[in-house]
Design an enzyme around this catalytic site. Structure first.
Site, PDB file in Angstrom:
ATOM      1  N   TYR A 142       0.810  -1.205   0.000  1.00  0.00           N
ATOM      2  CA  TYR A 142       0.000   0.000   0.000  1.00  0.00           C
ATOM      3  C   TYR A 142       0.853   1.269   0.000  1.00  0.00           C
ATOM      4  CZ  TYR A 142      -4.033  -2.953   1.108  1.00  0.00           C
ATOM      5  OH  TYR A 142      -5.017  -3.907   1.074  1.00  0.00           O
ATOM      6  N   LYS A 188       3.422 -15.479   2.533  1.00  0.00           N
ATOM      7  CA  LYS A 188       3.393 -16.232   1.276  1.00  0.00           C
ATOM      8  C   LYS A 188       4.840 -16.501   0.868  1.00  0.00           C
ATOM      9  CE  LYS A 188       0.934 -18.066  -2.079  1.00  0.00           C
ATOM     10  NZ  LYS A 188       0.147 -19.296  -1.845  1.00  0.00           N
ATOM     11  N   ASP A 220      -3.261 -18.062   1.717  1.00  0.00           N
ATOM     12  CA  ASP A 220      -4.420 -18.721   1.126  1.00  0.00           C
ATOM     13  C   ASP A 220      -4.981 -19.794   2.062  1.00  0.00           C
ATOM     14  OD1 ASP A 220      -2.010 -19.991   0.721  1.00  0.00           O
ATOM     15  OD2 ASP A 220      -2.432 -20.625  -1.327  1.00  0.00           O
ATOM     16  N   ASP A 244      -5.375  -6.816   5.827  1.00  0.00           N
ATOM     17  CA  ASP A 244      -6.563  -6.107   5.369  1.00  0.00           C
ATOM     18  C   ASP A 244      -7.633  -7.106   4.945  1.00  0.00           C
ATOM     19  OD1 ASP A 244      -8.326  -4.211   4.469  1.00  0.00           O
ATOM     20  OD2 ASP A 244      -7.057  -3.451   2.872  1.00  0.00           O
ATOM     21  N   ASP A 248     -11.112  -8.541   7.379  1.00  0.00           N
ATOM     22  CA  ASP A 248     -12.481  -8.383   6.888  1.00  0.00           C
ATOM     23  C   ASP A 248     -13.198  -9.726   6.841  1.00  0.00           C
ATOM     24  OD1 ASP A 248     -12.277  -5.677   6.642  1.00  0.00           O
ATOM     25  OD2 ASP A 248     -12.041  -5.645   4.476  1.00  0.00           O
TER      26      ASP A 248
END
Length: 352
Positions: A142, A188, A220, A244, A248
């Site tokens: 970001y 990852k 994942d 993020d 959620d």
């Protein structure tokens, strides 16, 4: 004791839920003999309208001169056509950067009376769910280099240095020491070089916390495990973008994003906000759920001011109201009492 609190209502339902939070703050002040001086500041769309920027200098100064900061929500369709740097959400990203808020804490809790609101089966949730996601907040993709090349190719660079990973890892292990003493570090590393550095650094930091169990999980798989076996998690430690997404997902497991608070903290400052958005479609209708914002106040008292009893009193009041069957529209079920934003705030205050 006397404290300064910055309140940024923001956009949409922000004003309504911020008003509810202030009412709770005032109740705590009277009950525990504290004086809370409230200073208002604009951020997001309302700041664009009033100042021409999503984060005015005045807002930054008010926040830096406060003991705690409460944010409502930012954004709305009114400002959707603005470019990225000028959008309301940029105000939120910039205030995190200005205040050095590199740690985001997002608890995901399934309250006993709201088990039926969760999309997961009762046997999956078990006796309850209490996860804390610790997300790095000011680095990663970001905030990395980004742009568009002459051939139209767009790029966003994901990078972390050792210090950025060390400080968020320390926060994660410190939180775990106060909870179930288990950290799941999500990365990852089978694909990304930045994740390989992340995992290596987290392992090094873990050596300073021998009481904490550390395990690693690819992002994942973590997304799948949150759905099939969420109770295995205590603290989830992860980088900005992964956090993020996972936070959620975790919020929806609880049944309503209107229930969940968050804290963005650094070495000096702390900003507290509900994880939901500005919900402009229901703004001004007295139907928004104020609980996430009120629980954010509880987090502010605990993390920024060291007022543990005061924060706990708010949390217990929320639990009592839920046990009594009081519900806003987003968590309403047959047989419970449907109330609006203001009445929910009054019910919580009554039980503090």
């Amino acid at each position: 004791m006397e404290y300064k609190i910055a309140v940024m209502p923001g956009d949409g339902i922000g004003k309504e839920i911020a008003e509810g939070a202030i009412s709770v703050i005032e109740k705590i002040g009277g009950k525990y003999n504290h004086k809370f001086n409230i200073n208002y500041a604009d951020i997001g769309g309302i700041a664009i309208d009033n100042y021409g920027t999503p984060l005015p200098k005045e807002t930054i100064e008010i926040c830096k001169n406060s003991d705690g900061i409460i944010l409502g929500a930012v954004g709305g369709p009114k400002w959707d056509e603005l470019k990225g740097e000028d959008r309301p959400e940029k105000g939120l990203l910039n205030i995190r950067k200005e205040l050095g808020l590199y740690t985001n804490l997002r608890p995901a809790i399934v309250y006993e009376p709201l088990k039926d609101a969760s999309p997961l089966k009762t046997e999956i949730i078990g006796e309850g769910l209490d996860i804390c996601i610790v997300r790095e907040l000011t680095g990663g993709i970001y905030f990395g280099e980004k742009g568009v090349k002459e051939d139209g190719t767009a790029y966003d660079v994901l990078s972390y240095n050792v210090r950025e990973i060390e400080r968020i890892a320390i926060k994660g292990f410190e939180i775990a020491m106060k909870r179930g003493k288990k950290v799941t570090s999500v990365d990852k590393s089978n694909v990304l070089e930045s994740s390989r550095l992340w995992r290596k650094t987290v392992i090094e930091i873990s050596k300073n916390y021998p009481e904490v169990e550390l395990n690693h999980m690819y992002v994942d798989n973590a997304a799948m495990q949150l759905l099939v076996n969420p109770t295995q998690f205590d603290v989830i430690l992860t980088m900005n973008m992964f956090g993020d997404i996972l936070s959620d997902e975790a919020s929806m497991i609880t049944g309503s994003i209107g229930m969940l608070p968050s804290a963005s903290i650094g070495e000096k400052y702390g900003l507290y906000e509900p994880i939901h958005g500005s919900a402009p479609d229901i703004a001004g209708q007295d139907i928004a759920n104020p609980i996430a914002t009120i629980l954010s106040v509880a987090m502010m008292f605990k993390h920024s001011m060291g007022l543990i009893d005061e924060g706990t009193a708010i949390e217990k009041a929320v639990e009592k109201v839920l046990n009594d069957g009081v519900r806003t529209r987003d968590i309403y079920t047959d047989g419970t009492k449907l109330v609006g934003t203001k009445e929910m705030v009054r019910a919580i205050i009554k039980n503090i």
